[in-house]
Design a protein around this motif. Structure first.
Motif, short mmCIF file in Angstrom:
data_model
loop_
_atom_site.label_atom_id
_atom_site.label_comp_id
_atom_site.label_asym_id
_atom_site.label_seq_id
_atom_site.Cartn_x
_atom_site.Cartn_y
_atom_site.Cartn_z
N LYS A 34 0.82 -1.22 0.00
CA LYS A 34 0.00 0.00 0.00
C LYS A 34 0.84 1.26 0.00
N SER A 35 2.07 1.16 0.50
CA SER A 35 2.91 2.35 0.57
C SER A 35 3.64 2.62 -0.74
N LEU A 36 3.62 1.64 -1.68
CA LEU A 36 4.31 1.84 -2.94
C LEU A 36 3.52 2.80 -3.83
N PRO A 37 4.21 3.73 -4.53
CA PRO A 37 3.51 4.60 -5.47
C PRO A 37 3.08 3.82 -6.70
N ALA A 38 2.00 4.29 -7.34
CA ALA A 38 1.51 3.62 -8.55
C ALA A 38 2.53 3.79 -9.66
N GLN A 39 2.90 2.70 -10.26
CA GLN A 39 3.91 2.73 -11.31
C GLN A 39 3.25 2.92 -12.68
N THR A 40 3.80 3.81 -13.49
CA THR A 40 3.30 4.05 -14.83
C THR A 40 4.30 3.49 -15.82
N PRO A 41 3.88 2.60 -16.72
CA PRO A 41 4.83 2.07 -17.70
C PRO A 41 5.46 3.20 -18.50
N ALA A 42 6.73 3.01 -18.81
CA ALA A 42 7.43 4.06 -19.56
C ALA A 42 6.90 4.19 -20.97
N ASP A 43 6.32 3.11 -21.51
CA ASP A 43 5.83 3.14 -22.89
C ASP A 43 4.31 3.18 -22.91
N ALA A 44 3.70 4.03 -22.10
CA ALA A 44 2.23 4.08 -22.01
C ALA A 44 1.74 5.51 -22.03
N TRP A 45 0.54 5.66 -22.60
CA TRP A 45 -0.20 6.91 -22.50
C TRP A 45 -1.19 6.75 -21.36
N GLN A 46 -1.43 7.81 -20.63
CA GLN A 46 -2.43 7.75 -19.57
C GLN A 46 -3.31 8.99 -19.60
N PHE A 47 -4.62 8.76 -19.42
CA PHE A 47 -5.60 9.84 -19.44
C PHE A 47 -6.58 9.62 -18.29
N GLU A 48 -6.83 10.69 -17.57
CA GLU A 48 -7.93 10.63 -16.61
C GLU A 48 -9.22 10.81 -17.40
N GLY A 49 -10.15 9.90 -17.19
CA GLY A 49 -11.37 9.99 -17.99
C GLY A 49 -12.53 9.29 -17.34
N ILE A 112 -17.29 3.68 -24.96
CA ILE A 112 -17.24 5.14 -25.10
C ILE A 112 -16.52 5.73 -23.89
N PHE A 113 -15.55 6.61 -24.16
CA PHE A 113 -14.76 7.24 -23.11
C PHE A 113 -14.79 8.75 -23.28
N MET A 114 -14.63 9.42 -22.18
CA MET A 114 -14.48 10.88 -22.17
C MET A 114 -13.23 11.22 -21.38
N VAL A 115 -12.49 12.20 -21.86
CA VAL A 115 -11.29 12.65 -21.16
C VAL A 115 -11.66 13.83 -20.28
N CYS A 116 -11.16 13.85 -19.07
CA CYS A 116 -11.48 14.95 -18.17
C CYS A 116 -10.25 15.35 -17.38
N HIS A 117 -10.29 16.58 -16.89
CA HIS A 117 -9.23 17.08 -16.02
C HIS A 117 -9.46 16.55 -14.61
N LYS A 118 -8.53 16.92 -13.72
CA LYS A 118 -8.65 16.45 -12.35
C LYS A 118 -9.90 16.98 -11.67
N ASP A 119 -10.39 18.14 -12.15
CA ASP A 119 -11.62 18.69 -11.57
C ASP A 119 -12.87 18.15 -12.26
N ARG A 120 -12.70 17.08 -13.05
CA ARG A 120 -13.79 16.39 -13.74
C ARG A 120 -14.37 17.20 -14.90
N ASN A 121 -13.75 18.30 -15.25
CA ASN A 121 -14.22 19.03 -16.42
C ASN A 121 -13.72 18.33 -17.68
N LEU A 122 -14.58 18.22 -18.68
CA LEU A 122 -14.22 17.50 -19.89
C LEU A 122 -13.09 18.23 -20.63
N ALA A 123 -12.22 17.43 -21.22
CA ALA A 123 -11.06 17.95 -21.93
C ALA A 123 -11.15 17.55 -23.40
N PRO A 124 -10.36 18.15 -24.27
CA PRO A 124 -10.35 17.75 -25.69
C PRO A 124 -10.00 16.28 -25.85
#
Length: 231
Positions: A34-49, A112-124
């Motif tokens: 639980k104390s480990l930070p979430a690891q992001t693959p170096a060859d990945a795109w990530q979007f909050e959505g 169907i996915f939507m991209v949003c900012h951290k404040d949940r506002n929709l992004a392009p």
């Protein structure tokens, strides 16, 4: 073999040593994970959505991760998580006005996915569409940021500097007493030389004519300088 512990009230508790050690080790491992930070693959795109459930009536927020192999949606509620191999995707379309991206699978199913900012506002949605398209072509890792090359400005050629204007020559001064050689060095060869007739008394007088003046020599020396206004 047992392990005996005594609490503050003096009560004694006994545990099987093997079970007790395993239990403590398991709890310690859970705490470490639980104390480990979430690891992001170096060859990945990530979007909050958000993933649409139905016709946009229910939206499940989460994190969309795209690699060259899979598309994974980790929903916050752990109920609507999704993982789709890239090879199973037929096409990807983005709806700019609705700010949604439709992933159509080869089996006919759509997500169907939507991209949003951290404040949940929709992004392009364009970056998500580009990432999915790149992953479908086998390109690993985030899209490279193109180098910004400043536009070349076309300047008019700089004209060469004007040729220097020759300084006016200093006026030549011919004075009495100068010799013919001195006059010739200053004015050059005369246009005409007039010698007195042999019958004249002043046979020692010679006249040099130039365009702008005449010089009279007497006994080999300048005696008279006369300016002429000839056309």
């Amino acid at each position: 073999m047992t392990m005996q512990l005594e609490d503050r009230a003096g009560r004694t508790m006994k545990f099987g040593s093997t079970l007790g050690m395993l239990g403590l080790s398991w709890l310690a491992l859970l705490g470490f994970v639980k104390s480990l930070p979430a690891q992001t693959p170096a060859d990945a795109w990530q979007f909050e959505g958000m993933m649409s459930q139905g016709l946009f009536d229910r939206l499940s927020p989460g994190l969309l991760t795209i690699t060259a192999a899979t598309v994974t949606f980790s929903a916050d509620d752990d109920k609507h998580s999704l993982e789709v191999p890239i090879r199973n995707i037929a096409d990807v379309k983005g709806h700019t006005k609705l700010k949604s991206v439709t992933i159509r699978l080869k089996n006919g199913k759509t997500e169907i996915f939507m991209v949003c900012h951290k404040d949940r506002n929709l992004a392009p949605v364009e970056p998500l569409v580009e990432a999915l398209t790149a992953a479908m072509t086998g390109q690993p890792g985030p899209l490279p940021i193109p180098a910004i090359t400043p536009p070349k400005r076309n300047f008019a050629p700089i004209p060469p500097p004007p040729a220097p204007v020759d300084a006016p020559a200093a006026p030549v001064s011919i004075v009495a007493g100068q010799t013919p050689d001195q006059v010739k060095a200053a004015l050059g060869q005369p246009d005409r030389i007039d010698l007195p007739p042999s019958s004249a008394k002043a046979s020692n007088q010679v006249i040099w004519s130039y365009k702008s003046l005449t010089v009279t020599f007497v006994d080999g020396k300048v005696a008279v300088v006369k300016r002429e206004n000839r056309p």
